[in-house]
Design an enzyme around this catalytic site. Structure first.
Site, mmCIF file in Angstrom:
data_model
loop_
_atom_site.group_PDB
_atom_site.id
_atom_site.type_symbol
_atom_site.label_atom_id
_atom_site.label_comp_id
_atom_site.label_asym_id
_atom_site.label_seq_id
_atom_site.Cartn_x
_atom_site.Cartn_y
_atom_site.Cartn_z
ATOM 1 C CG HIS A 121 -1.880 -1.194 1.162
ATOM 2 N ND1 HIS A 121 -2.821 -1.244 0.029
ATOM 3 C CD2 HIS A 121 -2.326 -2.013 2.163
ATOM 4 C CE1 HIS A 121 -3.580 -2.017 0.378
ATOM 5 N NE2 HIS A 121 -3.411 -2.745 1.788
ATOM 6 C CG ASP A 157 -2.676 -8.653 0.442
ATOM 7 O OD1 ASP A 157 -2.246 -8.766 1.632
ATOM 8 O OD2 ASP A 157 -3.663 -7.642 0.810
ATOM 9 C CG HIS A 159 -6.230 -5.388 1.595
ATOM 10 N ND1 HIS A 159 -5.935 -6.306 2.389
ATOM 11 C CD2 HIS A 159 -7.483 -4.810 2.314
ATOM 12 C CE1 HIS A 159 -6.705 -6.333 3.571
ATOM 13 N NE2 HIS A 159 -7.753 -5.374 3.556
ATOM 14 C CG ASP A 242 -4.850 -10.184 3.251
ATOM 15 O OD1 ASP A 242 -4.482 -10.633 2.176
ATOM 16 O OD2 ASP A 242 -4.773 -8.686 3.606
HETATM 17 ZN ZN LIG Z 1 -4.039 -7.270 2.471
#
Ligand SMILES: [Zn+2]
Length: 337
Positions: A121, A157, A159, A242
């Site tokens: 991120h 991932d 996200h 995740d």
């Molecule tokens: Zn994540």
């Protein structure tokens, strides 16, 4: 076949009640020796290496906040820092650089950087989303400065890897694919995010509970044509555990067996296009059991094992994603198979 890994657990990078915590590795750490992979020592990344991706002002600002104001929260995700976080983040990035060098100089066939804090991120000018420096992006730049002409990053991932996307929007030598749950943090990663970089910046936003079956279709219909079109010389994988169905902060549907098959598929793509050169980089994953099983699945694939399962099938019904996948293929102009 030789697999190496780095292990950076950053025990002092910790904040009360925060999911991105050293305890993520509690079940993994005692199992590490059971994998047929060799631990290699990590040097911290230099400021010059961090500056491959990040603005020098961000590096100074992170150092200053860690020295003068930590512990504290530095963005709304929330991303935290402690007095050790600057050094921890340099070591995490160094863990990926060390793995990359081992693969580039032929010391290893493939590698896994098991590190925290995570990185995908973090954008060139800001730390965010539990991430301080963008480890995988820094390593991809490292590969380019060491002779690679085309590098692909595949991020699964849960996200969107917004920071990695931002780092390479205008970099023709790097292709980026992110498959993630749509509608969760950080809110980016829609199909049409990067119209200037069709086929090279590819987003695969998935609905909740998309699991092993959906990801298998995504691999066949999107990962493969993405790699075929770009022909990378090296692949990095931002792997977050995740996307496992029981992760406490997301709602995707992978099982450990699904993670194993994904790792096998990206390994096969690296064999076909990159002479096997592949580096896995840990991102998220907030359940210690899933992290330990998921890392086991990656090592099993990396070292050529035929299967790896933790008998944890997704109990939810998977959504039908055929039209979403077709829409993504059409947007990028991937040819019918
Ligand atoms: Zn994540």
């Amino acid at each position: 076949m030789k697999t190496v890994y780095t292990f950076i657990s950053s025990p002092n990078h910790v904040y009360p009640d925060h999911p991105e915590r050293p305890g993520r590795f509690d079940l993994l750490a005692p199992r590490l020796k059971s994998f047929e992979a060799e631990l290699i020592q990590t040097k911290p990344a230099t400021r010059e290496e961090i500056a491959y991706v990040h603005h020098p002002q961000l590096v100074s600002a992170v150092e200053k906040v860690c020295r003068e104001q930590a512990p504290g929260i530095i963005d709304y995700a929330p991303t935290y820092v402690t007095p050790s976080s600057f050094e921890d983040a340099l070591l995490a990035a160094g863990g990926v650089i060390t793995c990359t060098q081992a693969v580039l100089n032929g010391e290893a066939n493939n590698a896994f950087a098991i590190i925290r804090p995570p990185g995908h991120h973090a954008e060139p000018e800001r730390a965010m989303g539990f991430c301080i420096f963008n480890n995988v992006a820094i390593a991809a730049r490292q590969a380019l400065t060491n002779g690679m002409e085309r590098v692909a990053i595949i991020d699964y991932d849960a996200h969107h890897g917004n920071g990695t996307q931002a780092a390479f929007l205008d970099e023709e030598r790097v292709a980026f694919l992110s498959a993630h749950q749509w509608g969760i943090y950080p809110g980016t990663g829609w199909i049409e995010d990067a119209p200037q970089a069709k086929k090279r910046i590819v987003n695969v936003p998935l609905p909740a509970y998309a699991g092993d079956k959906v990801y298998e279709q995504v691999v066949e219909k999107i990962f493969i044509p993405f790699v075929e079109a770009f022909k990378p010389q090296m692949i990095f994988v931002s792997v977050g555990f995740d996307a496992h169905w029981s992760d406490p902060i997301t709602m995707l549907g992978l099982s450990t067996a699904g993670y194993f098959r994904l790792a096998k598929k990206v390994m096969a793509l690296a064999e076909e296009y990159c002479d096997g050169k592949i580096v896995f980089v840990l991102e998220g994953g907030y359940d210690p059991t899933n992290v330990a099983n998921g890392v086991g699945a990656v090592f099993a694939a990396a070292t050529g094992k035929g299967e790896f399962d933790a008998n944890d099938p997704n109990p939810h019904k998977e959504p039908d994603c055929e039209s979403r996948i077709a829409e993504i293929r059409q947007w990028h102009g991937f040819q019918p198979q």
